[in-house]
Design an enzyme around this catalytic site. Structure first.
Site, PDB file in Angstrom:
ATOM      1  N   ASP A  91      10.841   7.761 117.143  1.00  0.00           N
ATOM      2  CA  ASP A  91      11.919   7.015 116.507  1.00  0.00           C
ATOM      3  C   ASP A  91      13.265   7.341 117.155  1.00  0.00           C
ATOM      4  O   ASP A  91      14.125   6.477 117.286  1.00  0.00           O
ATOM      5  CB  ASP A  91      11.977   7.340 115.012  1.00  0.00           C
ATOM      6  CG  ASP A  91      10.841   6.670 114.253  1.00  0.00           C
ATOM      7  OD1 ASP A  91      10.053   5.930 114.888  1.00  0.00           O
ATOM      8  OD2 ASP A  91      10.740   6.881 113.033  1.00  0.00           O
ATOM      9  N   SER A 140      -1.583 -28.629 102.258  1.00  0.00           N
ATOM     10  CA  SER A 140      -2.128 -27.518 101.475  1.00  0.00           C
ATOM     11  C   SER A 140      -3.645 -27.533 101.645  1.00  0.00           C
ATOM     12  O   SER A 140      -4.181 -28.322 102.415  1.00  0.00           O
ATOM     13  CB  SER A 140      -1.707 -27.637 100.019  1.00  0.00           C
ATOM     14  OG  SER A 140      -2.017 -28.913  99.547  1.00  0.00           O
ATOM     15  N   GLU A 174     -10.871 -16.299 107.065  1.00  0.00           N
ATOM     16  CA  GLU A 174      -9.624 -15.514 107.074  1.00  0.00           C
ATOM     17  C   GLU A 174      -9.293 -15.111 105.654  1.00  0.00           C
ATOM     18  O   GLU A 174      -9.513 -15.905 104.734  1.00  0.00           O
ATOM     19  CB  GLU A 174      -8.462 -16.377 107.610  1.00  0.00           C
ATOM     20  CG  GLU A 174      -8.653 -16.832 109.027  1.00  0.00           C
ATOM     21  CD  GLU A 174      -7.717 -17.997 109.389  1.00  0.00           C
ATOM     22  OE1 GLU A 174      -6.784 -18.289 108.616  1.00  0.00           O
ATOM     23  OE2 GLU A 174      -7.943 -18.606 110.431  1.00  0.00           O
ATOM     24  N   LYS A 176      -7.178 -14.901 102.520  1.00  0.00           N
ATOM     25  CA  LYS A 176      -6.106 -15.787 102.069  1.00  0.00           C
ATOM     26  C   LYS A 176      -4.978 -14.929 101.519  1.00  0.00           C
ATOM     27  O   LYS A 176      -5.119 -14.315 100.454  1.00  0.00           O
ATOM     28  CB  LYS A 176      -6.628 -16.762 101.015  1.00  0.00           C
ATOM     29  CG  LYS A 176      -5.599 -17.775 100.629  1.00  0.00           C
ATOM     30  CD  LYS A 176      -6.200 -18.887  99.811  1.00  0.00           C
ATOM     31  CE  LYS A 176      -5.128 -19.901  99.475  1.00  0.00           C
ATOM     32  NZ  LYS A 176      -4.035 -19.328  98.701  1.00  0.00           N
ATOM     33  N   ASP A 178      -1.690 -13.907  99.737  1.00  0.00           N
ATOM     34  CA  ASP A 178      -0.963 -14.467  98.601  1.00  0.00           C
ATOM     35  C   ASP A 178       0.532 -14.246  98.811  1.00  0.00           C
ATOM     36  O   ASP A 178       1.141 -13.361  98.221  1.00  0.00           O
ATOM     37  CB  ASP A 178      -1.444 -13.779  97.312  1.00  0.00           C
ATOM     38  CG  ASP A 178      -0.982 -14.527  96.086  1.00  0.00           C
ATOM     39  OD1 ASP A 178      -0.470 -15.645  96.225  1.00  0.00           O
ATOM     40  OD2 ASP A 178      -1.130 -13.970  94.980  1.00  0.00           O
ATOM     41  N   ARG A 197       7.713 -23.716 103.538  1.00  0.00           N
ATOM     42  CA  ARG A 197       6.845 -24.892 103.504  1.00  0.00           C
ATOM     43  C   ARG A 197       7.516 -26.060 102.776  1.00  0.00           C
ATOM     44  O   ARG A 197       7.370 -27.199 103.165  1.00  0.00           O
ATOM     45  CB  ARG A 197       5.539 -24.520 102.806  1.00  0.00           C
ATOM     46  CG  ARG A 197       4.611 -25.680 102.643  1.00  0.00           C
ATOM     47  CD  ARG A 197       3.283 -25.244 102.054  1.00  0.00           C
ATOM     48  NE  ARG A 197       2.409 -26.383 101.981  1.00  0.00           N
ATOM     49  CZ  ARG A 197       2.422 -27.285 101.005  1.00  0.00           C
ATOM     50  NH1 ARG A 197       3.262 -27.147 100.006  1.00  0.00           N
ATOM     51  NH2 ARG A 197       1.614 -28.308 101.019  1.00  0.00           N
ATOM     52  N   GLU A 239       1.940 -16.654 106.770  1.00  0.00           N
ATOM     53  CA  GLU A 239       2.224 -16.319 105.384  1.00  0.00           C
ATOM     54  C   GLU A 239       3.102 -15.074 105.358  1.00  0.00           C
ATOM     55  O   GLU A 239       2.711 -14.036 105.902  1.00  0.00           O
ATOM     56  CB  GLU A 239       0.876 -16.066 104.684  1.00  0.00           C
ATOM     57  CG  GLU A 239       0.899 -16.154 103.211  1.00  0.00           C
ATOM     58  CD  GLU A 239       0.775 -17.583 102.649  1.00  0.00           C
ATOM     59  OE1 GLU A 239       0.712 -18.563 103.416  1.00  0.00           O
ATOM     60  OE2 GLU A 239       0.764 -17.686 101.421  1.00  0.00           O
ATOM     61  N   TYR A 291      -1.575 -17.547 111.086  1.00  0.00           N
ATOM     62  CA  TYR A 291      -2.956 -18.023 111.052  1.00  0.00           C
ATOM     63  C   TYR A 291      -3.159 -19.409 111.665  1.00  0.00           C
ATOM     64  O   TYR A 291      -4.227 -19.985 111.518  1.00  0.00           O
ATOM     65  CB  TYR A 291      -3.485 -18.033 109.625  1.00  0.00           C
ATOM     66  CG  TYR A 291      -2.600 -18.761 108.635  1.00  0.00           C
ATOM     67  CD1 TYR A 291      -2.445 -20.136 108.694  1.00  0.00           C
ATOM     68  CD2 TYR A 291      -1.919 -18.061 107.644  1.00  0.00           C
ATOM     69  CE1 TYR A 291      -1.633 -20.804 107.803  1.00  0.00           C
ATOM     70  CE2 TYR A 291      -1.097 -18.719 106.739  1.00  0.00           C
ATOM     71  CZ  TYR A 291      -0.958 -20.096 106.829  1.00  0.00           C
ATOM     72  OH  TYR A 291      -0.152 -20.753 105.943  1.00  0.00           O
ATOM     73  N   LYS A 355     -12.390 -22.249 107.873  1.00  0.00           N
ATOM     74  CA  LYS A 355     -11.983 -23.379 108.726  1.00  0.00           C
ATOM     75  C   LYS A 355     -13.098 -23.702 109.714  1.00  0.00           C
ATOM     76  O   LYS A 355     -13.701 -22.793 110.282  1.00  0.00           O
ATOM     77  CB  LYS A 355     -10.712 -23.011 109.507  1.00  0.00           C
ATOM     78  CG  LYS A 355      -9.528 -22.720 108.613  1.00  0.00           C
ATOM     79  CD  LYS A 355      -8.304 -22.220 109.356  1.00  0.00           C
ATOM     80  CE  LYS A 355      -7.189 -21.903 108.357  1.00  0.00           C
ATOM     81  NZ  LYS A 355      -6.061 -21.176 108.939  1.00  0.00           N
ATOM     82  N   LYS A 379     -11.410 -19.327  96.266  1.00  0.00           N
ATOM     83  CA  LYS A 379     -10.582 -18.473  95.415  1.00  0.00           C
ATOM     84  C   LYS A 379     -11.465 -17.422  94.757  1.00  0.00           C
ATOM     85  O   LYS A 379     -12.513 -17.767  94.196  1.00  0.00           O
ATOM     86  CB  LYS A 379      -9.899 -19.318  94.333  1.00  0.00           C
ATOM     87  CG  LYS A 379      -8.845 -20.264  94.879  1.00  0.00           C
ATOM     88  CD  LYS A 379      -7.646 -19.484  95.399  1.00  0.00           C
ATOM     89  CE  LYS A 379      -6.450 -20.352  95.670  1.00  0.00           C
ATOM     90  NZ  LYS A 379      -5.613 -20.650  94.557  1.00  0.00           N
ATOM     91  N   CYS A 473       8.296 -29.069  63.248  1.00  0.00           N
ATOM     92  CA  CYS A 473       8.694 -28.415  64.497  1.00  0.00           C
ATOM     93  C   CYS A 473       9.344 -27.060  64.188  1.00  0.00           C
ATOM     94  O   CYS A 473      10.268 -26.993  63.366  1.00  0.00           O
ATOM     95  CB  CYS A 473       9.679 -29.303  65.246  1.00  0.00           C
ATOM     96  SG  CYS A 473      10.417 -28.497  66.676  1.00  0.00           S
ATOM     97  N   CYS A 476      13.317 -27.619  65.199  1.00  0.00           N
ATOM     98  CA  CYS A 476      14.242 -28.543  64.532  1.00  0.00           C
ATOM     99  C   CYS A 476      13.761 -28.960  63.144  1.00  0.00           C
ATOM    100  O   CYS A 476      14.492 -29.616  62.405  1.00  0.00           O
ATOM    101  CB  CYS A 476      14.481 -29.771  65.393  1.00  0.00           C
ATOM    102  SG  CYS A 476      13.060 -30.869  65.465  1.00  0.00           S
ATOM    103  N   CYS A 491       6.538 -32.776  68.635  1.00  0.00           N
ATOM    104  CA  CYS A 491       7.692 -32.922  67.753  1.00  0.00           C
ATOM    105  C   CYS A 491       8.274 -34.305  68.033  1.00  0.00           C
ATOM    106  O   CYS A 491       8.579 -34.629  69.182  1.00  0.00           O
ATOM    107  CB  CYS A 491       8.717 -31.827  68.067  1.00  0.00           C
ATOM    108  SG  CYS A 491      10.363 -32.223  67.494  1.00  0.00           S
ATOM    109  N   CYS A 496      15.519 -33.083  69.367  1.00  0.00           N
ATOM    110  CA  CYS A 496      15.166 -31.685  69.040  1.00  0.00           C
ATOM    111  C   CYS A 496      15.838 -30.765  70.057  1.00  0.00           C
ATOM    112  O   CYS A 496      15.693 -30.963  71.270  1.00  0.00           O
ATOM    113  CB  CYS A 496      13.650 -31.519  69.101  1.00  0.00           C
ATOM    114  SG  CYS A 496      13.109 -29.797  69.047  1.00  0.00           S
TER     115      CYS A 496
END
Ligand code: 9MJ
Length: 742
Positions: A91, A140, A174, A176, A178, A197, A239, A291, A355, A379, A473, A476, A491, A496
């Site tokens: 460093d 997507s 691959e 995925k 998040d 995106r 990502e 990716y 893919k 998923k 409600c 209200c 309602c 309201c």
């Protein structure tokens, strides 16, 4: 973490260095020589003398050469450290190189270029992010929630490609990630734009923030494995994410500062990437996995795997767990393996992206309007936990629908503490026999709101109370009505307060008019204090500037920011405005279709249901809701107030209205080679045409393939034009649809 450059340049006090141990701290001078072989000879000198002293005696030309040399060296060591995780120098040595570059650039500021590593540390704050149009849309992915759905995907692909059902296709698997999808544009090898995106077509240009990500090359490397010269233009897709470690560090700091915590790494990454002050982004240590490529000029790839190798050679981090496999069974194995092993990773993944490997096959498969046919996101199963319901609250949404929300004892689910979950509606509560005080199983999957999925009946004590829907409600007090054919309670009072507040909140929200700083709390407050009664009132708030400044927890600067954000939103554009109005059934996508078709709010306001239904993607329900909305005088009144305030209600049409088959009726008979009949009919509808099953005088064209029978006969009798498949494909091409090549 090697981040001391921030301190060097702007002198921030916080110590963000992380000691990575001694394995990296070995002398690397000889290696630098090797790397820089043939180029430079100054480094050895630089180690003995101070860079500042030497640079004082440099001519501009010498300085330019040394600056270039230092930039290459620093980027090389960044790459070793941040991408390969194999540093070659300590460093301290890195710091020396960096400091020398900073000093030279200070002396010769005209030599500073955007690709200098010194430009990664953040720039002065922006007013707003400019819009960026992706050269190729960022589609997507369709989802698969089970192994069966993956098997169906595989069969679908093979059917489309006319392959036998037992053929074994090559797939890439691959993880995925998040995080947040971004597109990085390189022109002649230089990073020119980093963008989010957005809606897939247009995102936000967040280049200064992207630059702070050390793993992102500012110039493409000409690596040893290079197959090609850098393309003239390439959009690299990836990502952006935060490691769990970094996410926790940020939240610890926020807690100490009394700031609200981020709910998960994804939100923290999003918040960091959308910082107008990139110096804050720089402190968040975002990371990236890339990716794929979008638009690419001058380079042809044969397989997706080759794309990944090329991205590595250009210097990008490509996830090392990606795997090339043959056949769907191997894909299933990969998914099973990683749903077990995901806990080993220091970043969040929510599935596996699969893919089709061969690009020629990807081309044949093409894409629907939403997603490519050659890829799917598997998923992972939702994560579940058990807790107890303490209370049920009925939340009133902007359309008046009452949603039951369970307030529960807080419980961690997949790394996030959950204390509320939706019970959907009263029918759901009855079906599952959910009661107050019940111990329940809750689950959360991805971005969706946690939900109660089942009651643990064994834990019933007999003390549990049934959950009764309110007859009035809770906000209200107006009558509550059951929506016909739906489980929803609503309602009925359009005035309201809860509905009004929710409507205004929706109007200001990020995907609508994107009025920053006017979130839930401010809308509630401004409404309660009587400053706003409808969304248009926001644009008249400046008349109350003085009063607003005097409010508690307010002030000159805050009010200025809010008023500026409101002013700016006048230019948000037609699609956002239509979405912001909160017309039932009109989400972001439909709003964009309407904006593109009509080009102005006035044209939309005067449209009939029939006209609306001609627009591909707009169905009868949406058409009905749009007409209903504009028929209401109170809605028209709000629109006139918006107009008077100067809110932009027109938009240039960038894409032609996509209804080239409007007014045409097609009948298909016999076999088609490229499409099933249903697919062909769907395509015609998506282009604004009609598809029917019988031939009449109203038929515009009959498309006939092998095996055509009585319909063809009838068309001949009636004199209806008959097209063969190739002529139909030609019409599609002219309408901008490229048929799958077979
Ligand atoms: C993620 N999120 O990790 C894609 N993704 O490919 C990977 N997303 C993608 N690929 C095409 N690994 C569209 C999105």
């Amino acid at each position: 973490m090697r981040d001391n450059s921030c301190q060097l340049i702007v002198g921030w006090g916080e110590d963000v260095r992380e000691n990575r141990g001694t394995e990296s701290a070995y002398a690397g001078a000889h290696k630098i020589w090797r790397i820089a072989s043939g180029f430079y000879s100054l480094l050895a000198e630089g180690k003995n003398r101070s860079g500042a002293n030497r640079s004082l005696s440099m001519t501009r030309e010498q300085a330019a050469a040394r600056i270039e040399e230092l930039r290459r060296l620093i980027e090389y060591h960044n790459y070793r450290y941040y991408v390969l995780d194999q540093p070659e120098i300590s460093d301290e040595e890195y710091d020396r190189l960096f400091r020398e570059l900073v000093e030279l650039e200070q002396q010769f500021p005209e030599l500073i270029t955007p690709d200098s590593p010194t430009q990664r540390v953040g720039a002065p704050p922006l007013e707003a992010f400019p819009e960026h149009t992706h050269r190729e849309p960022m589609l997507s992915l369709d989802n698969a929630f089970s192994e069966e759905e993956l098997l169906e995907f595989d069969q679908r692909v093979k059917r489309f490609l006319d392959l036998p059902s037992d053929a074994e296709l090559e797939y890439t698997c691959e993880l995925k990630i998040d995080g947040l999808a971004v597109s990085l544009t390189y022109e002649n090898g230089m990073l020119t734009v980093g963008a989010t995106r957005g809606d897939g077509y247009r995102g936000e240009n967040v280049t200064p923030n992207i630059r702070t990500i050390r793993q992102v090359p500012l110039r493409l490397r000409a690596g040893e494995n290079l197959f090609h010269m850098p393309p003239a233009v390439v959009e690299v897709r990836g990502e952006v994410y935060l490691s769990y470690q970094e996410f926790e560090r940020i939240n610890r700091e926020r807690e100490a500062a009394g700031e609200p915590l981020f709910a998960n790494p994804r939100n923290a990454a999003a918040g960091s990437l959308r910082q107008l002050d990139s110096r804050i982004t720089a402190r968040r240590h975002l990371k990236i996995w890339v990716y794929g490529v979008g638009y690419c000029e001058g380079v042809e790839f044969r397989t997706h795997w080759e794309v990944l190798q090329q991205l590595k050679a250009w210097g990008f981090p490509v996830n090392p767990h990606s795997r090339l496999v043959k056949g769907i069974q191997a894909v299933l194995e990969f998914c099973r393996e990683w749903s077990r092993r995901r806990a080993e990773l220091d970043y969040a993944t929510d599935g596996v992206v699969i893919k089709v490997n061969e690009i020629a096959l990807q081309r044949k498969l093409g894409a629907t309007a939403r997603a490519p046919r050659w890829a799917i996101a598997y998923k992972y199963p939702a994560e579940q936990a058990t807790t107890r319901i303490i209370e049920v609250r009925w939340q009133v949404g902007r359309t008046g629908v009452l949603t039951p929300v369970a307030v529960m004892e807080p419980v961690p689910v997949g790394g996030v503490t959950v204390s509320r979950a939706t019970l959907h509606n009263i029918d759901y509560i009855r079906q599952k026999d959910i009661r107050l005080g019940d111990t329940v199983i809750i689950q959360r999957a991805g971005e969706v709101i946690p939900e109660v999925v089942a009651v643990v009946m064994e834990k019933r004590t007999g003390q549990e109370q049934p959950i009764e829907p309110p007859s009035t409600c809770p906000v209200c007090g107006a009558r509550v009505e059951r929506v016909e054919d739906e489980a929803a309670l609503r309602c009925i009072n359009l005035a309201c307060p809860a509905q009004i507040v929710e409507r205004i909140r929706h109007f200001t929200s990020r995907h609508a008019m994107n009025i920053e700083g006017v979130g839930e709390k401010w809308v509630q407050r401004l409404f309660e204090l009587g400053f706003i009664h409808d969304p248009a009132d926001l644009y008249y708030l400046h008349q109350h500037r003085g009063d607003l400044i005097m409010l508690e927890r307010s002030g000159e600067k805050l009010v200025s920011n809010i008023l500026n954000a409101i002013e700016k939103s006048k230019e948000a554009g037609l699609a956002r405005l239509i979405f912001a109005l909160g017309i039932r059934q009109v989400g972001e996508h439909a709003a964009r279709l309407l904006a593109e078709h009509f080009g102005s709010l006035d044209a939309l306001m005067n449209a009939t249901e029939e006209e609306l239904m001609q627009i591909p993607g707009i169905g009868p329900e949406t058409a009905h809701e749009v007409v209903e909305f504009f028929a209401r005088p109170e809605n028209r009144q709000v629109i006139e107030k918006l107009r008077a305030a100067g809110v932009k209600m027109e938009e240039k049409r960038e894409r032609p209205a996509a209804a080239p088959f409007a007014g045409m009726t097609f009948v298909f008979t016999g076999e088609l080679e490229h499409y099933t009949r249903e697919e062909a009919e769907e395509l015609v509808r998506s282009l604004g045409g009609r598809a029917t099953s019988s031939v009449s005088r109203a038929t515009t064209y009959v498309v006939a393939g092998p095996g055509a029978g009585s319909k063809l006969q009838r068309a001949i009798e009636l004199g209806i034009p008959i097209l063969n498949e190739e002529q139909f494909l030609q019409m599609l091409r002219e309408a901008g649809v490229s048929p799958p090549t077979k």
